[in-house]
Design a protein around this motif. Structure first.
Motif, short mmCIF file in Angstrom:
data_model
loop_
_atom_site.label_atom_id
_atom_site.label_comp_id
_atom_site.label_asym_id
_atom_site.label_seq_id
_atom_site.Cartn_x
_atom_site.Cartn_y
_atom_site.Cartn_z
N TYR A 62 3.35 -10.18 -0.97
CA TYR A 62 3.41 -9.77 -2.37
C TYR A 62 4.85 -9.79 -2.85
O TYR A 62 5.78 -9.59 -2.06
N SER A 63 5.02 -9.97 -4.15
CA SER A 63 6.35 -10.02 -4.76
C SER A 63 6.57 -8.77 -5.61
O SER A 63 5.65 -7.97 -5.82
N ALA A 64 7.79 -8.64 -6.12
CA ALA A 64 8.12 -7.53 -7.02
C ALA A 64 7.22 -7.61 -8.26
O ALA A 64 6.79 -6.58 -8.79
N GLU B 250 4.72 -4.74 -9.88
CA GLU B 250 4.75 -4.37 -11.30
C GLU B 250 3.35 -4.44 -11.90
O GLU B 250 2.92 -3.55 -12.63
N TRP B 251 2.63 -5.52 -11.61
CA TRP B 251 1.26 -5.64 -12.12
C TRP B 251 0.38 -4.53 -11.57
O TRP B 251 -0.43 -3.95 -12.29
N ALA C 235 0.84 -1.20 0.00
CA ALA C 235 0.00 0.00 0.00
C ALA C 235 0.88 1.25 0.00
O ALA C 235 0.62 2.19 -0.77
N HIS C 236 1.91 1.26 0.80
CA HIS C 236 2.81 2.42 0.87
C HIS C 236 3.52 2.63 -0.46
O HIS C 236 3.62 3.77 -0.94
N ARG C 237 4.00 1.57 -1.08
CA ARG C 237 4.77 1.69 -2.33
C ARG C 237 3.91 2.02 -3.53
O ARG C 237 4.38 2.67 -4.47
N THR C 238 2.67 1.56 -3.55
CA THR C 238 1.82 1.75 -4.74
C THR C 238 0.88 2.93 -4.63
O THR C 238 0.37 3.41 -5.65
#
Length: 173
Positions: free
Chosen positions: A46-48, A52-53, A13-16
């Motif tokens: 979650y993964s990298a 990306e998705w 959530a923070h990154r996206t």
């Protein structure tokens, strides 16, 4: 982020920029291209690739792609190879939609550019009143004290010619 690094839902959530609630909803609605894994405690990880998705999903949404289309595309990705033609068709259809939107937006921008230029000219000339006022019965076919720019002013960098008389301004022009 390392390719093998697992992230919690809060970190994602923070990154996206998506809320935790939105991430859960996207998972529930089948909008993620991969199955969300769980750790030993049952928490989502979650993964990298998931990040990306989600970045793609954000762009799909920003471009107006319906959730149903995103869901179908995600389903096709989850199913693996062999359905690339259907994926391509979904993307082409949306690409066509965006192209139409851009054409409409360019027409809107041309109108706004024309109005901005007319108001700038109007104000620079020290004119008062509404520059979009309809012609007065003075026989000239133009408002008295014509505040307008030349009839064939270029309104964009591509030198598109727009005649002011062709613009049908609204009452709040």
């Amino acid at each position: 982020m390392k390719a093998d690094e697992d992230l919690t839902i809060g970190e994602v959530a923070h990154r996206t920029g998506f809320s935790v609630h939105t991430l859960r909803m996207y998972e529930r609605e089948g909008l993620l291209a991969g199955e969300v894994r769980r750790d030993q405690s049952g928490r989502r990880v979650y993964s990298a690739w998931d990040i990306e998705w989600l970045a793609n999903l954000a762009k799909f949404r920003a471009s107006g792609m319906p959730l149903a289309t995103i869901g179908r595309l995600a389903q096709l990705v989850r199913e693996g190879t062999g359905n690339e033609a259907e994926r391509l068709e979904l993307l082409r259809t949306h690409q066509h939609h965006i192209t139409k939107q851009l054409t409409q937006l360019h027409a809107c921008l041309d109108l706004i550019t024309l109005k901005v230029a007319a108001y700038e000219h109007h104000l620079a000339a020290g004119a008062t009143g509404d520059p979009w006022q309809r012609p007065t019965p003075n026989g000239t076919g133009k408002p008295a004290g014509d505040p307008y720019l030349a009839t064939n002013q270029s309104v964009n960098a591509a030198s598109t010619r727009v005649r002011r008389d062709d613009v049908q301004p609204g009452p709040t022009g």
